[in-house]
Write a protein that holds these residues in place. Structure first.
Motif, PDB file in Angstrom:
ATOM      1  N   ARG A  84       0.882  -1.167   0.000  1.00  0.00           N
ATOM      2  CA  ARG A  84       0.000   0.000   0.000  1.00  0.00           C
ATOM      3  C   ARG A  84       0.919   1.215   0.000  1.00  0.00           C
ATOM      4  N   VAL A 137     -23.101  -3.524  -8.609  1.00  0.00           N
ATOM      5  CA  VAL A 137     -22.471  -2.950  -7.406  1.00  0.00           C
ATOM      6  C   VAL A 137     -23.173  -3.500  -6.162  1.00  0.00           C
ATOM      7  N   ALA A 139     -24.281  -3.757  -2.302  1.00  0.00           N
ATOM      8  CA  ALA A 139     -24.545  -2.752  -1.272  1.00  0.00           C
ATOM      9  C   ALA A 139     -23.396  -2.745  -0.253  1.00  0.00           C
ATOM     10  N   HIS A 144     -20.072  -3.137   5.532  1.00  0.00           N
ATOM     11  CA  HIS A 144     -19.635  -2.037   6.399  1.00  0.00           C
ATOM     12  C   HIS A 144     -20.717  -1.585   7.378  1.00  0.00           C
ATOM     13  N   LEU A 162     -14.768   8.884   8.247  1.00  0.00           N
ATOM     14  CA  LEU A 162     -13.816   9.042   7.145  1.00  0.00           C
ATOM     15  C   LEU A 162     -14.222  10.286   6.337  1.00  0.00           C
ATOM     16  N   THR A 167     -12.122   8.985   1.604  1.00  0.00           N
ATOM     17  CA  THR A 167     -12.943   7.882   1.095  1.00  0.00           C
ATOM     18  C   THR A 167     -12.870   7.813  -0.426  1.00  0.00           C
ATOM     19  N   SER A 170      -9.551   6.510  -1.574  1.00  0.00           N
ATOM     20  CA  SER A 170      -9.430   5.058  -1.340  1.00  0.00           C
ATOM     21  C   SER A 170     -10.205   4.271  -2.390  1.00  0.00           C
ATOM     22  N   LEU A 171     -11.425   4.730  -2.701  1.00  0.00           N
ATOM     23  CA  LEU A 171     -12.239   3.999  -3.677  1.00  0.00           C
ATOM     24  C   LEU A 171     -11.582   4.039  -5.056  1.00  0.00           C
ATOM     25  N   GLY A 181      -2.570  -5.243  -0.690  1.00  0.00           N
ATOM     26  CA  GLY A 181      -2.290  -5.699   0.673  1.00  0.00           C
ATOM     27  C   GLY A 181      -3.581  -5.874   1.436  1.00  0.00           C
ATOM     28  N   GLY A 182      -3.503  -6.478   2.609  1.00  0.00           N
ATOM     29  CA  GLY A 182      -4.694  -6.707   3.410  1.00  0.00           C
ATOM     30  C   GLY A 182      -5.720  -7.504   2.614  1.00  0.00           C
ATOM     31  N   ILE A 186     -10.998  -7.898  -1.925  1.00  0.00           N
ATOM     32  CA  ILE A 186     -12.455  -7.968  -1.723  1.00  0.00           C
ATOM     33  C   ILE A 186     -13.114  -6.719  -2.308  1.00  0.00           C
ATOM     34  N   VAL A 190     -16.137  -4.785  -6.137  1.00  0.00           N
ATOM     35  CA  VAL A 190     -17.217  -3.919  -5.642  1.00  0.00           C
ATOM     36  C   VAL A 190     -17.170  -2.557  -6.321  1.00  0.00           C
ATOM     37  N   ILE A 206     -21.164   8.781   3.158  1.00  0.00           N
ATOM     38  CA  ILE A 206     -20.402   8.187   4.267  1.00  0.00           C
ATOM     39  C   ILE A 206     -20.005   9.263   5.294  1.00  0.00           C
TER      40      ILE A 206
HETATM   41  C1  HEC Z   1     -17.963  -8.056   0.626  1.00  0.00           C
HETATM   42  C2  HEC Z   1     -17.686  -7.083   1.654  1.00  0.00           C
HETATM   43  C3  HEC Z   1     -17.551  -5.642   1.246  1.00  0.00           C
HETATM   44  C4  HEC Z   1     -18.421  -4.860   0.506  1.00  0.00           C
HETATM   45  C5  HEC Z   1     -19.738  -5.289  -0.127  1.00  0.00           C
HETATM   46  C6  HEC Z   1     -17.863  -3.540   0.485  1.00  0.00           C
HETATM   47  N1  HEC Z   1     -16.683  -3.497   1.180  1.00  0.00           N
HETATM   48 FE1  HEC Z   1     -15.492  -1.884   1.439  1.00  0.00          FE
HETATM   49  N2  HEC Z   1     -14.103  -3.028   2.377  1.00  0.00           N
HETATM   50  C7  HEC Z   1     -14.209  -4.380   2.611  1.00  0.00           C
HETATM   51  C8  HEC Z   1     -12.948  -4.887   3.145  1.00  0.00           C
HETATM   52  C9  HEC Z   1     -12.627  -6.300   3.534  1.00  0.00           C
HETATM   53  C10 HEC Z   1     -12.085  -3.762   3.226  1.00  0.00           C
HETATM   54  C11 HEC Z   1     -10.618  -3.744   3.666  1.00  0.00           C
HETATM   55  C12 HEC Z   1      -9.768  -3.919   2.405  1.00  0.00           C
HETATM   56  C13 HEC Z   1      -8.282  -3.794   2.623  1.00  0.00           C
HETATM   57  O1  HEC Z   1      -7.722  -4.581   3.419  1.00  0.00           O
HETATM   58  O2  HEC Z   1      -7.675  -2.916   1.971  1.00  0.00           O
HETATM   59  C14 HEC Z   1     -12.846  -2.620   2.745  1.00  0.00           C
HETATM   60  C15 HEC Z   1     -12.337  -1.333   2.696  1.00  0.00           C
HETATM   61  C16 HEC Z   1     -13.068  -0.225   2.311  1.00  0.00           C
HETATM   62  C17 HEC Z   1     -12.603   1.152   2.392  1.00  0.00           C
HETATM   63  C18 HEC Z   1     -11.264   1.624   2.946  1.00  0.00           C
HETATM   64  C19 HEC Z   1     -11.443   2.003   4.405  1.00  0.00           C
HETATM   65  C20 HEC Z   1     -10.279   2.711   5.017  1.00  0.00           C
HETATM   66  O3  HEC Z   1     -10.351   2.988   6.230  1.00  0.00           O
HETATM   67  O4  HEC Z   1      -9.293   3.006   4.324  1.00  0.00           O
HETATM   68  C21 HEC Z   1     -13.612   1.941   1.915  1.00  0.00           C
HETATM   69  C22 HEC Z   1     -13.614   3.470   1.828  1.00  0.00           C
HETATM   70  C23 HEC Z   1     -14.704   1.068   1.541  1.00  0.00           C
HETATM   71  N3  HEC Z   1     -14.345  -0.228   1.781  1.00  0.00           N
HETATM   72  C24 HEC Z   1     -15.901   1.507   1.002  1.00  0.00           C
HETATM   73  C25 HEC Z   1     -16.876   0.656   0.479  1.00  0.00           C
HETATM   74  C26 HEC Z   1     -18.004   1.108  -0.301  1.00  0.00           C
HETATM   75  C27 HEC Z   1     -18.318   2.570  -0.608  1.00  0.00           C
HETATM   76  C28 HEC Z   1     -18.714  -0.016  -0.648  1.00  0.00           C
HETATM   77  C29 HEC Z   1     -19.966  -0.107  -1.505  1.00  0.00           C
HETATM   78  C30 HEC Z   1     -19.872   0.469  -2.850  1.00  0.00           C
HETATM   79  C31 HEC Z   1     -18.022  -1.152  -0.072  1.00  0.00           C
HETATM   80  N4  HEC Z   1     -16.898  -0.709   0.585  1.00  0.00           N
HETATM   81  C32 HEC Z   1     -18.461  -2.459  -0.160  1.00  0.00           C
HETATM   82  C33 HEC Z   1     -15.340  -5.154   2.384  1.00  0.00           C
HETATM   83  C34 HEC Z   1     -16.443  -4.763   1.640  1.00  0.00           C
END
Ligand code: HEC
Ligand code: HEC
Length: 210
Positions: A84, A137, A139, A144, A162, A167, A170-171, A181-182, A186, A190, A206
Motif C-alpha cells: 500500500r 455494485v 450494497a 460495512h 472518514l 474515502t 481510497s475507492l 495488501g490486506g 475484496i 465492488v 459516508i
Molecule cells: C464483501 C464485503 C464488502 C463490501 C460489499 C464492500 N466493502 Fe469496502 N471493504 C471491505 C474490506 C474487507 C475492506 C478492507 C480492504 C483492505 O484490506 O484494503 C474494505 C475497505 C473499504 C474502504 C477503505 C477504508 C479505510 O479505512 O481506508 C472503503 C472506503 C470502503 N471499503 C468503502 C466501500 C463502499 C463505498 C462499498 C460499496 C460500494 C463497499 N466498501 C463495499 C469489504 C467490503
C-alpha cells in the motif's frame, strides 16, 4: 444420598473445567491488556496526525480508532512492505517490528471511535448506492454496516468518520487496483464499475455517519 455421591465427581469435573476455562480467558485478557499498553507507548508519534486515541479532526488523516485489529495490522504491514503506497505512512511504518504492529493494532482497535465532524449534507445517490447497491455494485452496508460501523469479527473497517476526500481517494485506488495488501481484493469487484460521480456521492453519504 446415592444420587448425590454419584453426581459429585461429575460436578467436580465441571467445576475444574470451568475454573480452567475462566483462567484461560483471564490469561488471554491479560495478554491483550499488555499488548494494548505496549501499543499505547509505541503509538505516541501517531497522535500528531491521527488525533488523540486515533480520532482525527483533520480530513487529510483518517481516524483509526475502533478499526478491527486485523485490518490495522495488515494495513501497517502493507505500508511497511510497500504494497500500500503512501509516502507519509511508509516512512511511519518502516521501522515498526511485527510485534509493535500487533501491539499498536490492539491499542487502536480498543479505542472508542468518535465522529468529530459529521457532514450535514449527504447525497441521495450515495445513500441509495450505499444501502441498496445497483446492478453490478454490491450494497456497501452488507459488509460495512447500515451505520458504517464495520464488522470487527469479520475484519471489515468502519466507515464512520472518514472524510470525503479520503474515502473517494481510497475507492479510486481500489478501482485502479493501486491499493494492495490486506483484504484489498475484496474491494476490487465492488468498485470496478463505479463512476467518479458515484464515488463522490458515496463519499458524501459516508461523511454523514455519526
Ligand atoms: C464483501 C464485503 C464488502 C463490501 C460489499 C464492500 N466493502 Fe469496502 N471493504 C471491505 C474490506 C474487507 C475492506 C478492507 C480492504 C483492505 O484490506 O484494503 C474494505 C475497505 C473499504 C474502504 C477503505 C477504508 C479505510 O479505512 O481506508 C472503503 C472506503 C470502503 N471499503 C468503502 C466501500 C463502499 C463505498 C462499498 C460499496 C460500494 C463497499 N466498501 C463495499 C469489504 C467490503
Ligand atoms: C505525518 C502524519 C502521520 C503520522 C505521524 C502517522 N500517520 Fe498514519 N496516516 C497518515 C495519512 C496521510 C494516511 C492516509 C494514507 C493513505 O491514503 O494511504 C494514514 C493512514 C494510516 C492508516 C490506514 C488507515 C485506514 O483506514 O486504512 C493506519 C492504520 C495508520 N495511518 C496508522 C498510523 C500509525 C500506527 C502511526 C504511528 C506509528 C501513524 N499512522 C502515523 C498520516 C500519518
Amino acid at each position: 444420598m446415592k444420587t448425590a455421591t454419584r453426581s459429585m465427581p461429575h460436578r467436580g469435573r465441571f467445576t475444574t473445567g470451568l475454573i480452567l476455562g475462566l483462567s484461560l480467558v483471564a490469561g488471554a485478557a491479560q495478554a491483550d491488556e499488555a499488548s494494548v499498553k505496549a501499543g499505547r507507548e509505541a503509538a505516541q508519534a501517531c497522535a500528531a496526525c491521527h488525533g488523540d486515541n486515533g480520532n482525527s479532526n483533520n480530513p487529510a488523516f483518517p481516524s483509526i480508532a475502533g478499526q478491527p485489529a486485523g485490518y490495522l495490522a495488515t494495513q501497517l504491514r502493507a505500508y511497511r512492505d510497500g504494497t500500500r503506497e503512501n509516502a507519509i505512512m511508509s516512512g511511519q511504518a518502516a521501522n515498526l517490528s511485527d510485534e509493535q504492529i500487533r501491539d499498536i493494532a490492539a491499542y487502536y482497535a480498543a479505542q472508542e471511535r468518535k465522529v468529530l465532524n459529521p457532514a450535514d449534507e449527504g447525497s441521495t445517490l450515495g445513500s441509495q448506492l450505499y444501502h441498496h447497491g445497483r446492478d453490478g455494485v454490491v450494497a456497501c452496508a452488507a459488509c460495512h454496516g447500515a451505520e458504517g460501523r464495520g464488522n470487527q469479527p469479520a475484519g471489515f473497517p468502519a466507515m464512520r468518520g472518514l472524510s470525503p476526500d479520503y474515502t473517494a481517494q481510497s475507492l479510486k485506488d481500489y478501482r485502479r487496483q493501486a491499493r494492495k495488501g490486506g483484504k484489498a481484493e475484496i474491494m476490487y469487484p465492488v468498485v470496478a464499475d463505479l463512476s467518479d460521480e458515484e464515488i463522490e456521492a458515496l463519499a458524501a453519504h459516508i461523511a454523514t455517519f455519526e
